[in-house]
Write a protein that holds these residues in place. Structure first.
Motif, PDB file in Angstrom:
ATOM      1  N   LYS A 241      -8.448 -47.359  -8.403  1.00 17.37           N
ATOM      2  CA  LYS A 241      -9.620 -46.611  -8.852  1.00 17.37           C
ATOM      3  C   LYS A 241     -10.726 -46.664  -7.808  1.00 17.37           C
ATOM      4  CE  LYS A 241      -8.726 -47.390 -13.778  1.00 17.37           C
ATOM      5  NZ  LYS A 241      -9.269 -47.923 -15.052  1.00 17.37           N
ATOM      6  N   ALA A 242     -11.700 -45.773  -7.966  1.00 18.00           N
ATOM      7  CA  ALA A 242     -12.813 -45.706  -7.019  1.00 18.00           C
ATOM      8  C   ALA A 242     -13.630 -46.995  -7.021  1.00 18.00           C
ATOM      9  CB  ALA A 242     -13.715 -44.517  -7.355  1.00 18.00           C
ATOM     10  N   ARG A 243     -13.779 -47.615  -8.176  1.00 13.45           N
ATOM     11  CA  ARG A 243     -14.625 -48.803  -8.266  1.00 13.45           C
ATOM     12  C   ARG A 243     -13.937 -50.066  -7.767  1.00 13.45           C
ATOM     13  NH1 ARG A 243     -13.109 -48.346 -13.934  1.00 13.45           N
ATOM     14  NH2 ARG A 243     -11.999 -50.235 -14.613  1.00 13.45           N
ATOM     15  N   GLY A 244     -12.631 -50.021  -7.558  1.00 12.32           N
ATOM     16  CA  GLY A 244     -11.886 -51.209  -7.132  1.00 12.32           C
ATOM     17  C   GLY A 244     -11.299 -51.933  -8.318  1.00 12.32           C
ATOM     18  N   CYS A 245     -10.101 -52.487  -8.142  1.00 16.60           N
ATOM     19  CA  CYS A 245      -9.391 -53.102  -9.262  1.00 16.60           C
ATOM     20  C   CYS A 245      -8.871 -54.502  -8.944  1.00 16.60           C
ATOM     21  CB  CYS A 245      -8.199 -52.233  -9.679  1.00 16.60           C
ATOM     22  SG  CYS A 245      -8.612 -50.522 -10.032  1.00 16.60           S
ATOM     23  N   TYR A 246      -9.127 -54.989  -7.747  1.00 18.11           N
ATOM     24  CA  TYR A 246      -8.606 -56.304  -7.378  1.00 18.11           C
ATOM     25  C   TYR A 246      -9.600 -56.958  -6.424  1.00 18.11           C
ATOM     26  CZ  TYR A 246      -4.947 -59.824  -6.749  1.00 18.11           C
ATOM     27  OH  TYR A 246      -4.222 -60.992  -6.775  1.00 18.11           O
ATOM     28  N   ASN A 247      -9.646 -58.273  -6.449  1.00 18.97           N
ATOM     29  CA  ASN A 247     -10.628 -59.024  -5.664  1.00 18.97           C
ATOM     30  C   ASN A 247     -10.380 -58.878  -4.158  1.00 18.97           C
ATOM     31  OD1 ASN A 247     -11.805 -61.440  -4.262  1.00 18.97           O
ATOM     32  ND2 ASN A 247     -12.539 -61.864  -6.322  1.00 18.97           N
ATOM     33  N   ASP A 248     -11.388 -58.368  -3.448  1.00 16.77           N
ATOM     34  CA  ASP A 248     -11.266 -58.186  -1.997  1.00 16.77           C
ATOM     35  C   ASP A 248     -10.941 -59.493  -1.285  1.00 16.77           C
ATOM     36  OD1 ASP A 248     -11.847 -55.424  -1.861  1.00 16.77           O
ATOM     37  OD2 ASP A 248     -13.987 -55.820  -1.993  1.00 16.77           O
ATOM     38  N   PHE A 249     -11.610 -60.562  -1.699  1.00 14.41           N
ATOM     39  CA  PHE A 249     -11.457 -61.827  -0.993  1.00 14.41           C
ATOM     40  C   PHE A 249     -10.071 -62.432  -1.170  1.00 14.41           C
ATOM     41  CE2 PHE A 249     -16.051 -61.355  -1.517  1.00 14.41           C
ATOM     42  CZ  PHE A 249     -16.447 -61.497  -0.197  1.00 14.41           C
ATOM     43  N   LYS A 250      -9.456 -62.179  -2.326  1.00 12.42           N
ATOM     44  CA  LYS A 250      -8.086 -62.657  -2.531  1.00 12.42           C
ATOM     45  C   LYS A 250      -7.120 -61.915  -1.611  1.00 12.42           C
ATOM     46  CE  LYS A 250      -8.342 -64.386  -7.294  1.00 12.42           C
ATOM     47  NZ  LYS A 250      -7.788 -64.250  -8.665  1.00 12.42           N
ATOM     48  N   ILE A 251      -7.387 -60.635  -1.407  1.00  9.62           N
ATOM     49  CA  ILE A 251      -6.545 -59.841  -0.502  1.00  9.62           C
ATOM     50  C   ILE A 251      -6.686 -60.354   0.932  1.00  9.62           C
ATOM     51  CG2 ILE A 251      -6.178 -57.547   0.494  1.00  9.62           C
ATOM     52  CD1 ILE A 251      -7.118 -56.376  -2.207  1.00  9.62           C
ATOM     53  N   ILE A 252      -7.932 -60.530   1.376  1.00 11.61           N
ATOM     54  CA  ILE A 252      -8.186 -61.018   2.730  1.00 11.61           C
ATOM     55  C   ILE A 252      -7.568 -62.397   2.932  1.00 11.61           C
ATOM     56  CG2 ILE A 252      -9.965 -61.679   4.390  1.00 11.61           C
ATOM     57  CD1 ILE A 252      -9.801 -58.661   3.865  1.00 11.61           C
ATOM     58  N   GLU A 253      -7.711 -63.248   1.945  1.00  7.16           N
ATOM     59  CA  GLU A 253      -7.167 -64.605   2.039  1.00  7.16           C
ATOM     60  C   GLU A 253      -5.650 -64.583   2.193  1.00  7.16           C
ATOM     61  OE1 GLU A 253      -6.768 -67.929  -1.303  1.00  7.16           O
ATOM     62  OE2 GLU A 253      -8.853 -67.697  -0.642  1.00  7.16           O
ATOM     63  N   ALA A 254      -4.983 -63.722   1.432  1.00  4.89           N
ATOM     64  CA  ALA A 254      -3.524 -63.640   1.505  1.00  4.89           C
ATOM     65  C   ALA A 254      -3.047 -63.113   2.851  1.00  4.89           C
ATOM     66  CB  ALA A 254      -3.006 -62.747   0.384  1.00  4.89           C
ATOM     67  N   LEU A 255      -3.850 -62.275   3.485  1.00  6.39           N
ATOM     68  CA  LEU A 255      -3.461 -61.651   4.760  1.00  6.39           C
ATOM     69  C   LEU A 255      -3.858 -62.475   5.979  1.00  6.39           C
ATOM     70  CD1 LEU A 255      -4.491 -57.970   3.926  1.00  6.39           C
ATOM     71  CD2 LEU A 255      -2.207 -59.003   3.781  1.00  6.39           C
ATOM     72  N   THR A 256      -4.518 -63.607   5.765  1.00  6.75           N
ATOM     73  CA  THR A 256      -4.989 -64.446   6.862  1.00  6.75           C
ATOM     74  C   THR A 256      -3.954 -65.516   7.196  1.00  6.75           C
ATOM     75  OG1 THR A 256      -7.307 -64.113   6.254  1.00  6.75           O
ATOM     76  CG2 THR A 256      -6.800 -66.031   7.619  1.00  6.75           C
ATOM     77  N   PRO A 257      -3.481 -65.568   8.439  1.00  4.95           N
ATOM     78  CA  PRO A 257      -2.456 -66.565   8.797  1.00  4.95           C
ATOM     79  C   PRO A 257      -3.039 -67.967   8.932  1.00  4.95           C
ATOM     80  CG  PRO A 257      -3.121 -65.353  10.743  1.00  4.95           C
ATOM     81  CD  PRO A 257      -3.818 -64.696   9.578  1.00  4.95           C
ATOM     82  N   ASP A 258      -2.210 -68.953   8.654  1.00  9.43           N
ATOM     83  CA  ASP A 258      -2.599 -70.349   8.828  1.00  9.43           C
ATOM     84  C   ASP A 258      -2.242 -70.806  10.236  1.00  9.43           C
ATOM     85  OD1 ASP A 258      -3.445 -70.670   6.137  1.00  9.43           O
ATOM     86  OD2 ASP A 258      -1.339 -70.864   5.523  1.00  9.43           O
ATOM     87  N   LEU A 259      -3.060 -71.721  10.756  1.00  8.61           N
ATOM     88  CA  LEU A 259      -2.780 -72.291  12.065  1.00  8.61           C
ATOM     89  C   LEU A 259      -1.678 -73.326  11.960  1.00  8.61           C
ATOM     90  CD1 LEU A 259      -6.388 -72.738  13.459  1.00  8.61           C
ATOM     91  CD2 LEU A 259      -4.526 -71.632  14.705  1.00  8.61           C
ATOM     92  N   LEU A 260      -0.825 -73.376  12.964  1.00  6.46           N
ATOM     93  CA  LEU A 260       0.217 -74.395  13.036  1.00  6.46           C
ATOM     94  C   LEU A 260      -0.198 -75.526  13.965  1.00  6.46           C
ATOM     95  CD1 LEU A 260       3.354 -72.062  13.288  1.00  6.46           C
ATOM     96  CD2 LEU A 260       2.536 -73.314  11.274  1.00  6.46           C
ATOM     97  N   ILE A 261      -1.433 -75.452  14.447  1.00  5.15           N
ATOM     98  CA  ILE A 261      -1.988 -76.462  15.335  1.00  5.15           C
ATOM     99  C   ILE A 261      -3.275 -76.978  14.709  1.00  5.15           C
ATOM    100  CG2 ILE A 261      -0.985 -75.455  17.442  1.00  5.15           C
ATOM    101  CD1 ILE A 261      -3.656 -74.088  17.966  1.00  5.15           C
ATOM    102  N   PRO A 262      -3.836 -78.080  15.179  1.00  7.26           N
ATOM    103  CA  PRO A 262      -5.108 -78.577  14.622  1.00  7.26           C
ATOM    104  C   PRO A 262      -6.198 -77.505  14.672  1.00  7.26           C
ATOM    105  CG  PRO A 262      -4.116 -80.254  16.001  1.00  7.26           C
ATOM    106  CD  PRO A 262      -3.284 -79.012  16.188  1.00  7.26           C
ATOM    107  N   ALA A 263      -7.080 -77.513  13.688  1.00  4.78           N
ATOM    108  CA  ALA A 263      -8.117 -76.484  13.572  1.00  4.78           C
ATOM    109  C   ALA A 263      -9.038 -76.418  14.785  1.00  4.78           C
ATOM    110  CB  ALA A 263      -8.942 -76.717  12.311  1.00  4.78           C
ATOM    111  N   ASP A 264      -9.229 -77.546  15.477  1.00  5.54           N
ATOM    112  CA  ASP A 264     -10.123 -77.549  16.630  1.00  5.54           C
ATOM    113  C   ASP A 264      -9.387 -77.320  17.953  1.00  5.54           C
ATOM    114  OD1 ASP A 264      -8.754 -79.930  16.605  1.00  5.54           O
ATOM    115  OD2 ASP A 264     -10.495 -81.190  17.024  1.00  5.54           O
TER     116      ASP A 264
END
Length: 302
Positions: A241-264
């Motif tokens: 729908k035009a107003r949106g039907c699902y949480n944007d941040f949940k979508i972004i979070e799912a599409l963000t890869p995790d690091l396989l190395i230390p964060a720093d």
């Protein structure tokens, strides 16, 4: 035939940089942009500029092929002019009414324009109706800050060039002028806000043009300092729908890869990220979004 209704959209770009400067900081001699935590940045303005270039270049193959695919006739070219470019004559823009302005400039309809806000206020005042001039100039599409997932390094080299023959001069030197990021994976979110479409008269086809241009933003505008900046993935979800039907941040979070190395630690290649886990999360996300949004698509593969 009526054009399709515009729906909310949520996207995430994976912008990969190899021995390139994806976005120089003019306040630091074009040094690659970097935060205090040493993570790299790409400004939304920088990315939108590259898309505007492709739409403005009507003689180029990208515009010719994509406009043909979208059914944009040669007679409609004037509906896809670009406001934010050097060639734009401000004196000419000032003579346009707000409707003529919107009819002409694609980037104003899609990204918004402070220029448009001023025009509408001026027209409202001239009509002795200041309330009609209340206009939010925010566009339908907003790109967020591109941010590298890990800290980046910056390499600096002195470049030389052979100058034309001139008495007493040889090579030209540019000390530490070549400043590049050896490797970086930047994530840039973007959002299509259908609520604003009525105010800027942005259409479904306007957004389709943007989505088709995104994969070529870096590839077709490569330069000496940006020879290897490319979009690895351009994920996009269209809501039901035009107003949106699902949480944007949940979508972004799912599409963000995790690091396989230390964060720093500094990532050296795509192998330092858990790409397979993202593919698994996409499958789960598609199940969760059924009836609320379409499946995740990768614009790089459409």
């Amino acid at each position: 035939m009526m054009e399709r209704e515009l729906h909310r959209g949520t996207g995430l770009l994976w912008i990969e940089t190899i021995n390139s400067n994806p976005n120089g900081n003019p306040d630091q001699d074009s040094e690659p942009r970097q935060r205090s935590d040493e993570r790299g940045e790409i400004s939304p303005v920088s990315f939108k500029h590259k898309v505007r270039e492709l739409v403005a270049y009507k003689e180029g193959p990208i515009w010719k092929e994509i406009s043909a695919e979208l059914g944009i006739e040669p007679s409609e070219m004037g509906h896809y002019d670009i406001l934010e470019q050097k060639e734009t004559k401000r004196s000419e823009v000032k003579r346009l009414s707000s409707q003529e302005f919107l009819d002409r400039y694609w980037d104003a309809r899609v990204f918004g324009s402070t220029f448009l806000e001023g025009k509408i206020k001026d027209e409202a005042i001239a009509a002795d109706n200041p309330q009609a001039g209340t206009f939010i100039h925010t566009g339908v599409v907003q790109f967020g800050l591109g941010l590298s997932l890990s800290p980046i390094e910056v390499e600096r080299l002195t470049t030389t060039k052979v100058l034309p023959a001139e008495e007493g001069k040889g090579k030209g030197m540019a000390p530490l002028a070549f400043r590049v990021v050896p490797y970086g994976l930047y994530l840039m979110p973007f959002f299509v806000n259908a609520t604003m479409a009525g105010k800027t008269q942005c259409t479904y086809r306007d957004i389709q043009l943007l989505l088709r241009m995104i994969p070529y933003a870096y590839e077709a505008t490569a330069s000496y300092i940006r020879p290897q900046v490319n979009i690895r993935h351009a994920y996009y979800v269209e809501h039901a729908k035009a107003r949106g039907c699902y949480n944007d941040f949940k979508i972004i979070e799912a599409l963000t890869p995790d690091l396989l190395i230390p964060a720093d630690a500094v990532a050296r290649s795509i192998k330092d990220y858990d790409v397979e886990a993202v593919e698994q999360r996409i499958a789960r996300l598609n199940q969760e979004m059924k009836g609320k949004a379409g499946p995740v698509i990768d614009l790089m593969e459409v």
